[in-house]
Scaffold this active site. Structure first.
Site, PDB file in Angstrom:
ATOM      1  CB  SER A 119      -9.738 -17.524  18.509  1.00  0.00           C
ATOM      2  OG  SER A 119      -9.921 -16.239  19.075  1.00  0.00           O
ATOM      3  CE1 TYR A 142      -9.012  -9.866  17.146  1.00  0.00           C
ATOM      4  CE2 TYR A 142      -8.972 -11.490  18.907  1.00  0.00           C
ATOM      5  CZ  TYR A 142      -9.601 -10.920  17.822  1.00  0.00           C
ATOM      6  OH  TYR A 142     -10.811 -11.404  17.408  1.00  0.00           O
ATOM      7  NE  ARG A 177     -18.299  -7.602  17.327  1.00  0.00           N
ATOM      8  CZ  ARG A 177     -17.176  -8.251  17.605  1.00  0.00           C
ATOM      9  NH1 ARG A 177     -17.137  -9.150  18.572  1.00  0.00           N
ATOM     10  NH2 ARG A 177     -16.070  -7.993  16.914  1.00  0.00           N
ATOM     11  CG  HIS A 286     -13.787  -9.394  12.800  1.00  0.00           C
ATOM     12  ND1 HIS A 286     -12.442  -9.428  13.073  1.00  0.00           N
ATOM     13  CD2 HIS A 286     -14.376  -9.962  13.888  1.00  0.00           C
ATOM     14  CE1 HIS A 286     -12.231  -9.962  14.258  1.00  0.00           C
ATOM     15  NE2 HIS A 286     -13.393 -10.317  14.769  1.00  0.00           N
TER      16      HIS A 286
END
Length: 413
Positions: A119, A142, A177, A286
Site C-alpha cells: 500500500s 493512489y 467509516r 474497497h
C-alpha cells in the site's frame, strides 16, 4: 496420515484452523480502535455485508470418480508466476495490527509462493520492503492530485524493482467509516482515558506499539527519517484533489511495467481503463469501505470479465474468506483474488507466521475443494463449475453438458 495427497495431522486445540479462527484471535489481541479500522465498513455497512452474502449465494458442482488427487494451483498474473491464485491486497497502516506490518505480510506471501501489493499507506517504506524481501512485490498507488508526489512514488517503486503498479481509483474522498470515528481511529488517534485503559488490556499489542512504533505512513516521509504521526498527517492532508481519466493516462506514461486499475465495478469504466493502456482490472468496492450501497464485488465481476476479459487480466477482491470463495471467483472469470482482512487477521493474531498460516489455510481449502469437484487444476474452473444455490441443474440432453446458471443469465456455458 496422508489421504489423497493431503496431510492430516493433529493440531493444538488452540491452533486456528480457519480464517474465522484467526479473526477471533485478532479480535482478542487488538484494541477497539485498531479493530474498528480493520473490520468496519462505510455508513450502514450494506456493501460490506453484501460482499459475503453474494459469495455465499453460489454452490459448487461436485463431480466424482475423477481420479484427481493433487490439483495444480499455479497461475501467472501480470507476468508474475504464483503458486496459488491469491495475492495480498494493499492495506494501509498494517503496522497498527502488528509491528511486523507490511514487511511481515510480504514475507508471508513469499513463503506461500505469492506476492503482496504494498500500500501507498504502508508502515514500512517502498525501499524497506524491497530490501528485506527476496521477491519482486507489487506497489499500490493512489493517483493523488499532487503529481509531483505521485510521480516520486512511482519512480521509487520502479527503482526498487516492484513488478507491477496497482492504481486505486475509488477514493476521490474517504468513505464515511463511522466505526473508526466512534472509536477514535484517526491520524493521529484520538485518545481518551477509556481508550487508553482498554488498550492496556492488550499488553502484547502495547509492547509492540511502544517498542517499534510502526504506525506512521513511511512512504510520505523522507527516506531514512522516522517523523512523528502528526507530521505525516499534515503531509497526507495534501493528497486530495480532482481526479479524472487524464490522471490515469498520465500514470500509464510514467510506468513502463504492468499496470492494473483497482476499484472498478462497471464494465464501461473497465473498457475505458483498457483503452488507456491498463493491463488488468481489479474489481473491487474497497472492502465495503467507500460507497455504501455499491454492488458486491463478486456480483460486478462477470460483466467486467465479459467486457474486457479477452484483452486484460481481471482480478477481484472483497469478502474472500475461504478457499471455496476463491473457487467461486475463479469460476466467474477472475484470474486471481486479492485478500486483505484475512491477512490482517493472521498478522494481528500471529505476526508473519499468522499471515503465512492464513495463506496456507486458503491454499489447502482451495486444493481440497478442487479435488472434491473433480478438477485437476484451478485453470479448469469456469461458469459451468458453479450454480446459484437452491437452483437445480438443468437436465442435460444426450451428448451435451448441463446448462449452468451464471451471475447474469440462465444459459449454457
Amino acid at each position: 496420515m496422508n489421504v489423497a495427497g493431503f496431510r492430516l495431522a493433529a493440531r493444538s486445540p488452540a491452533a486456528p484452523l480457519t480464517v474465522a479462527d484467526w479473526r477471533e484471535r485478532a479480535r482478542r489481541r487488538l484494541p477497539d480502535m485498531v479493530w474498528a479500522y480493520l473490520e468496519n465498513g462505510a455508513d450502514g455497512e450494506r456493501t460490506l455485508r453484501d460482499n459475503r452474502t453474494a459469495l455465499d449465494a453460489w454452490a459448487l458442482r461436485q463431480r466424482v470418480l475423477s481420479g484427481v488427487v493433487d490439483p495444480d494451483l499455479t497461475t501467472t498474473v501480470a507476468g508474475t508466476e504464483l503458486a496459488l491464485p491469491v495475492l495480498g491486497a494493499p492495506m494501509g497502516l498494517l503496522g497498527a495490527a502488528h509491528w511486523h506490518g507490511d514487511l511481515g505480510v510480504a514475507r508471508a506471501a513469499e513463503r506461500r509462493g505469492t506476492r503482496l501489493v504494498l500500500s501507498s499507506a504502508s508502515t514500512y517504506s517502498i525501499e524497506e520492503v524491497a530490501e528485506q524481501t527476496r521477491q519482486s512485490h507489487w506497489f499500490q498507488l493512489y493517483p493523488w492530485g499532487d503529481r509531483e508526489l505521485t510521480g516520486t512514488l512511482v519512480r521509487r517503486a520502479e527503482d526498487a524493482g516492484y513488478g507491477a503498479l496497482v492504481v486505486t481509483v475509488d477514493v476521490p474522498v474517504l468513505g464515511n467509516r463511522l466505526g473508526e470515528q466512534r472509536r477514535g481511529m484517526a491520524m493521529p488517534p484520538t485518545l481518551s482515558p477509556a481508550r487508553v485503559s482498554h488498550a492496556l488490556t492488550r499488553p502484547r499489542w502495547c509492547y509492540g506499539y511502544a517498542r517499534h512504533r510502526r504506525t506512521t505512513l513511511r512512504n510520505l516521509q523522507p527516506p531514512g527519517t522516522r517523523g512523528a504521526v502528526r507530521s505525516v498527517a499534515a503531509q497526507s492532508a495534501r493528497l486530495g484533489g480532482r481526479l479524472d481519466w487524464d490522471d490515469l493516462d498520465w500514470l500509464r506514461a510514467q510506468w513502463s511495467g504492468p499496470l492494473l486499475v483497482k476499484g472498478v465495478l462497471e464494465p464501461e469504466d473497465a473498457e475505458r481503463c483498457v483503452e488507456l493502456g491498463a493491463d488488468g482490472i481489479v474489481v473491487s468496492n474497497h472492502g465495503g469501505r467507500q460507497l455504501d450501497g455499491a454492488p458486491a464485488a463478486i456480483e460486478a465481476l462477470p460483466a467486467v470479465v465479459d467486457q474486457v476479459g479477452s484483452r486484460a487480466e481481471v482480478l477481484v477482491d472483497g469478502g474472500i474468506r475461504t478457499g471455496l470463495d476463491v473457487i467461486v471467483a475463479l469460476a466467474l472469470g477472475a484470474r486471481a483474488c486479492l485478500v486483505g482482512r484475512p491477512l490482517a487477521y493472521g498478522l494481528a493474531g500471529g505476526g508473519t507466521h499468522g499471515a503465512a498460516d492464513v495463506l496456507r489455510i486458503l491454499r489447502d481449502e482451495l486444493r481440497r475443494g478442487l479435488t472434491l469437484m473433480g478438477l485437476s487444476s484451478a485453470a479448469q474452473l469456469d461458469r459451468s463449475s458453479i450454480r446459484l444455490r437452491g437452483t437445480p441443474a438443468a437436465r442435460p440432453t444426450v451428448g451435451s453438458a448441463a446448462p449452468i446458471l451464471n451471475g447474469a443469465a440462465t444459459e449454457a456455458s
